[in-house]
Design a protein around this motif. Structure first.
Motif, PDB file in Angstrom:
ATOM      1  N   GLU A  61      50.550  57.528  31.763  1.00  0.00           N
ATOM      2  CA  GLU A  61      49.429  57.777  30.845  1.00  0.00           C
ATOM      3  C   GLU A  61      48.670  59.066  31.179  1.00  0.00           C
ATOM      4  O   GLU A  61      47.673  59.387  30.526  1.00  0.00           O
ATOM      5  CB  GLU A  61      48.429  56.601  30.899  1.00  0.00           C
ATOM      6  CG  GLU A  61      49.053  55.231  30.692  1.00  0.00           C
ATOM      7  CD  GLU A  61      49.624  55.045  29.298  1.00  0.00           C
ATOM      8  OE1 GLU A  61      49.163  55.743  28.381  1.00  0.00           O
ATOM      9  OE2 GLU A  61      50.556  54.218  29.137  1.00  0.00           O
ATOM     10  N   ALA A  62      49.103  59.783  32.229  1.00  0.00           N
ATOM     11  CA  ALA A  62      48.332  60.934  32.733  1.00  0.00           C
ATOM     12  C   ALA A  62      48.046  61.964  31.637  1.00  0.00           C
ATOM     13  O   ALA A  62      46.922  62.469  31.502  1.00  0.00           O
ATOM     14  CB  ALA A  62      49.074  61.577  33.905  1.00  0.00           C
ATOM     15  N   GLN A  63      49.072  62.222  30.829  1.00  0.00           N
ATOM     16  CA  GLN A  63      48.937  63.209  29.758  1.00  0.00           C
ATOM     17  C   GLN A  63      47.822  62.822  28.787  1.00  0.00           C
ATOM     18  O   GLN A  63      46.981  63.643  28.402  1.00  0.00           O
ATOM     19  CB  GLN A  63      50.290  63.299  29.023  1.00  0.00           C
ATOM     20  CG  GLN A  63      50.437  64.474  28.091  1.00  0.00           C
ATOM     21  CD  GLN A  63      50.229  65.813  28.832  1.00  0.00           C
ATOM     22  OE1 GLN A  63      50.609  65.967  29.993  1.00  0.00           O
ATOM     23  NE2 GLN A  63      49.570  66.757  28.177  1.00  0.00           N
ATOM     24  N   ARG A  64      47.777  61.549  28.446  1.00  0.00           N
ATOM     25  CA  ARG A  64      46.761  61.000  27.543  1.00  0.00           C
ATOM     26  C   ARG A  64      45.369  61.206  28.117  1.00  0.00           C
ATOM     27  O   ARG A  64      44.428  61.587  27.422  1.00  0.00           O
ATOM     28  CB  ARG A  64      46.997  59.486  27.426  1.00  0.00           C
ATOM     29  CG  ARG A  64      47.473  59.011  26.119  1.00  0.00           C
ATOM     30  CD  ARG A  64      47.844  57.546  26.279  1.00  0.00           C
ATOM     31  NE  ARG A  64      47.105  56.696  25.351  1.00  0.00           N
ATOM     32  CZ  ARG A  64      47.239  56.738  24.047  1.00  0.00           C
ATOM     33  NH1 ARG A  64      48.068  57.600  23.505  1.00  0.00           N
ATOM     34  NH2 ARG A  64      46.549  55.945  23.264  1.00  0.00           N
ATOM     35  N   TYR A  65      45.262  60.946  29.446  1.00  0.00           N
ATOM     36  CA  TYR A  65      43.927  61.042  30.064  1.00  0.00           C
ATOM     37  C   TYR A  65      43.454  62.486  30.157  1.00  0.00           C
ATOM     38  O   TYR A  65      42.252  62.766  30.135  1.00  0.00           O
ATOM     39  CB  TYR A  65      43.898  60.285  31.408  1.00  0.00           C
ATOM     40  CG  TYR A  65      43.616  58.822  31.120  1.00  0.00           C
ATOM     41  CD1 TYR A  65      42.302  58.354  31.094  1.00  0.00           C
ATOM     42  CD2 TYR A  65      44.642  57.956  30.741  1.00  0.00           C
ATOM     43  CE1 TYR A  65      42.028  57.045  30.742  1.00  0.00           C
ATOM     44  CE2 TYR A  65      44.387  56.656  30.393  1.00  0.00           C
ATOM     45  CZ  TYR A  65      43.074  56.196  30.388  1.00  0.00           C
ATOM     46  OH  TYR A  65      42.785  54.916  30.030  1.00  0.00           O
ATOM     47  N   ARG A  66      44.411  63.393  30.229  1.00  0.00           N
ATOM     48  CA  ARG A  66      44.022  64.799  30.206  1.00  0.00           C
ATOM     49  C   ARG A  66      43.378  65.106  28.839  1.00  0.00           C
ATOM     50  O   ARG A  66      42.382  65.803  28.745  1.00  0.00           O
ATOM     51  CB  ARG A  66      45.257  65.682  30.436  1.00  0.00           C
ATOM     52  CG  ARG A  66      45.009  66.692  31.552  1.00  0.00           C
ATOM     53  CD  ARG A  66      46.256  67.310  32.104  1.00  0.00           C
ATOM     54  NE  ARG A  66      46.672  66.608  33.306  1.00  0.00           N
ATOM     55  CZ  ARG A  66      47.888  66.209  33.566  1.00  0.00           C
ATOM     56  NH1 ARG A  66      48.840  66.417  32.695  1.00  0.00           N
ATOM     57  NH2 ARG A  66      48.152  65.599  34.683  1.00  0.00           N
ATOM     58  N   ARG A  67      43.952  64.561  27.793  1.00  0.00           N
ATOM     59  CA  ARG A  67      43.387  64.771  26.445  1.00  0.00           C
ATOM     60  C   ARG A  67      42.049  64.053  26.291  1.00  0.00           C
ATOM     61  O   ARG A  67      41.107  64.570  25.699  1.00  0.00           O
ATOM     62  CB  ARG A  67      44.379  64.296  25.378  1.00  0.00           C
ATOM     63  CG  ARG A  67      45.469  65.352  25.132  1.00  0.00           C
ATOM     64  CD  ARG A  67      46.648  64.826  24.358  1.00  0.00           C
ATOM     65  NE  ARG A  67      46.292  64.032  23.207  1.00  0.00           N
ATOM     66  CZ  ARG A  67      46.938  62.927  22.813  1.00  0.00           C
ATOM     67  NH1 ARG A  67      47.984  62.531  23.505  1.00  0.00           N
ATOM     68  NH2 ARG A  67      46.542  62.264  21.757  1.00  0.00           N
TER      69      ARG A  67
END
Ligand code: ADP
Length: 691
Positions: A61-67
């Motif tokens: 989910e890291a990418q999502r949390y960056r957004r």
């Protein structure tokens, strides 16, 4: 901070009337994504706290949390580190909690914005089965906890989690303080548990409170959960089917690797026992009519007693009989209460029968017997034992699985049998081929030797006209002698071939043995009329019962043995012939001599074709080397035995053979005095013989 109290437990202490719900992992993923998407779609800079059980779940989910971090400066992500996850202040705050923290068992997501507040606080259900934990069944992982849109509950959960975060990262104190001021009202911050609880109790109808999300959303979640449940059920039955297929495949592959029946059966019990996790798995070879079977192949689980090598009752075993009659599997869930076993006891009015003893001694509680059949023929039995403490309820699918494996074992055993027969046949063919080649070589050699002598003698006679009459006579005698030897050889060879091919017509009749002996003695004496013979003692009396044999062939055997005895015994020696009753059904004839004897290691070989002690090239005593081979064929023809005994060189020899007594008609004394004479002359289809 390790072993900290569960966030869910802490929250539930504040909300004692709250009903926890069960969520599948897939439902939680969907809810979390929906909550995160709400953040991504909005613009009110919410507080976001997400706690992942493991770093690997976070990484997905890291990418999502960056957004998400682009939408708010108050984003906190917690996870148990596995590789490079650590405390860090980047686009958002990461908090690495200790692997022993109770957070590793939980799944949290908190979003508090201006218009929207939601929290998901769940704990993974412990005690999930091995199957459920396997990665194939990851989606069946279950969680229990709270998912709500209730702002106050969400704020309370955020309050607990912010405290945890500050514990791990004290340097964030001022940032967390700012979050508290922005998102948590002072009442929540100041409230102790009791106050919070009473306020909630005062203001809420509990049902509404628990069902606070929009009914439409709630319904969607219910559908999501229901379809997830169906999916898990389907997965579960697929997994069972897959397990069954894998087991059948692995047993089949393993047993097909071997053509050795013992190996096949051992591999089968091992694999099946392990695969089904039963206490004991047995396999034994048996036929319908067998009274007992020996347990040769067994699989046992830890702590279960072995019964390998034991004799298993079949004849008086009603279960075995039932399986044989049904030609199908039989299952007993509880041997202690099964009427087939208890009824038997009542009927027999016995305190304990063999079956009951078996059940007790082998501690069998649940029992499955599956026949190994091939085209309806019983080849063996597979047994599964469960030894408690609780009975095992055999399922139809278990029986089908063991049946399928029993079929595979049946096929493998038949293949192994066919292979063994083929090997036997191959060996016989090879032996036959070797014999044929040897025979051709030896016969060629045996025939060439006298032929060369004849040729040389005749050449000398024709090319040397001046040869003296004495020498001429010597040459003629030598040629004639070898011509006679050749004739005998061809004759013996034909006789032996006919006997070996089984094309001889036996003319079996009741005979007086004494007469046959006398006849053969006179034949021998006639043949040796020009040579001095050793003393011959005939000890055969007329008190013997009649025998049942072909007279002509019997005289031939006697003559050959007497001939050899005379041939290999000097003039000063002695030959004896006598008869004894070796068994109620047989007489034993012995021709003994005091001659040159036979080495013990040659006692068997003398019966081989062309065996002569001197070797084919140095024959002092004449003969063809086929006499004993012919005698053996004849004696075997009437089902008798023939053998030689000797203490070795110069210790004489004894040749024995047995002949059946005539039983159809017990002869009277009178009849014994008038026995039927043996047929002494060649019959139709019989080769001409002479010695
Ligand atoms: P043969 O025509 O050479 O006698 P047999 O098959 O009758 O052929 O005997 C095979 C060989 O067995 C003989 O050549 C001899 O070496 C041995 N043999 C048979 N009978 C006797 C005996 N009574 N004493 C010693 N050797 C014997």
């Amino acid at each position: 901070m390790s072993r900290s109290k569960s966030v869910l437990t802490q929250l539930l202490q504040l909300l004692p009337h709250w009903r926890q719900q069960m969520y599948f992992k897939a439902s939680l993923t969907a809810l979390s994504h929906a909550m995160e998407d709400q953040v991504l779609a909005g613009s009110d800079q919410p507080l976001v706290i997400a706690s992942f059980q493991r770093e690997r779940f976070y990484r997905q989910e890291a990418q999502r949390y960056r957004r998400i971090a682009q939408k708010s400066s108050q984003v906190y992500v917690l996870a148990a580190p596995e590789t490079d996850f650590k405390n860090c202040s980047d686009v958002y705050e990461t908090i690495a909690f200790e692997p022993t923290d109770s957070l590793t068992q939980e799944w949290h997501l908190i979003v508090i914005g201006l218009n929207y507040a939601s929290c998901l606080i769940c704990q993974e259900r412990t005690g999930t089965t091995k199957e459920e934990n396997s990665s194939a069944m990851d989606n069946s992982r279950r969680f229990e906890g709270i998912w709500t849109f209730d702002r106050q509950v969400t704020q309370q959960a955020a309050h607990i989690l912010l405290q945890r975060i500050q514990g791990y990262r004290p340097e964030l104190k001022s940032k967390i303080q700012q979050a508290r001021q922005t998102y948590l009202p002072s009442e929540v911050l100041a409230q102790n548990v009791d106050q919070f609880q009473s306020e909630v109790s005062d203001n809420r109808n509990w049902d509404t409170f628990n069902n606070n999300p929009d009914p439409f959303v709630q319904r969607l979640v219910t559908y999501l959960q229901a379809s997830q449940y169906k999916l898990i059920k389907a997965n579960h039955s697929l997994a069972i089917k897959e397990h069954k297929e894998r087991l059948i495949n692995s047993v089949t592959t393993a047993i097909r690797r071997s053509l050795n029946p013992d190996e096949i059966l051992q591999v089968a019990v091992q694999k099946l026992g392990e695969g089904l996790g039963v206490s004991r798995c047995l396999v034994y070879r048996c036929q319908e009519t067998d009274a007992t079977a020996i347990i040769q192949h067994e699989f046992i689980n830890a702590g279960i007693s072995s019964i390998q090598g034991q004799t298993w009752p079949l004849k008086n075993n009603p279960l075995f009989k039932e399986v044989v009659a049904l030609r199908d599997a039989l299952t007993i869930d509880n041997a202690i209460s099964d009427p087939r076993i208890t009824k038997l006891l009542e009927q027999q009015n016995q305190s304990e029968d063999a079956l009951q003893t078996l059940v007790k001694s082998c501690s069998i509680l649940s029992w499955m017997l599956v026949p190994i059949l091939y085209q309806g023929r019983l080849m063996g039995m597979l047994e599964l034992h469960h030894c408690g403490p609780d009975p095992m309820l055999w399922k139809e699918e278990d029986v089908a699985l063991v049946n399928a494996i029993a079929t595979q074992i049946g096929v493998a055993l038949i293949q192994a049998e066919a292979y063994a027969n083929l090997q036997d046949l191959n060996e016989q063919l090879e032996a036959l081929d070797r014999t044929r080649s040897n025979l051709v070589a030896i016969t060629g050699h045996e025939l060439r030797t006298p032929l060369s002598t004849i040729q040389v003698c005749l050449e000398c006679l024709s090319t040397e006209p001046d040869m003296s009459p004495e020498l001429r006579q010597v040459m003629l005698s030598a040629a004639l002698q070898d011509a006679e030897r050749m004739r005998k050889l061809v004759q013996d060879f034909l006789t032996l071939s006919q006997l070996e091919s089984g094309r001889v017509q036996w003319n079996v009749e009741p005979l007086n043995l004494q007469e046959c002996v006398e006849l053969s003695l006179s034949n021998v004496r006639a043949r040796h009329k020009d040579n001095p013979l050793p003393q011959i003692e005939n000890l055969v009396t007329d008190e013997l019962p009649l025998i049942q044999a072909d007279g002509e062939w019997l005289v031939e055997v006697l003559a050959k043995l007497l001939d050899n005895a005379c041939k290999f015994t000097s003039q000063e020696g002695k030959v004896t012939i006598q008869v004894s009753r070796s068994s109620p059904e047989h007489l034993e004839v012995t021709v003994a001599d005091t001659g040159r004897g036979i080495e013990p290691k040659r006692l068997e070989t003398v019966f081989d074709r062309f065996y002569q002690e001197e070797g084919a090239l140095r024959r002092s005593a004449g003969g063809t080397g086929l006499g004993l081979a012919i005698s053996r064929q004849i004696v075997h023809g009437w089902g008798g035995q023939i053998w030689a005994e000797s203490l070795g060189k110069d210790h004489g020899s004894q040749f024995h053979f047995t002949v059946p007594i005539y039983f159809d008609q017990i002869p009277s004394q009178k009849e014994r005095q008038k026995p039927s004479s043996p047929s002494l002359y060649p019959k139709k289809n019989r080769p001409k013989r002479s010695n």
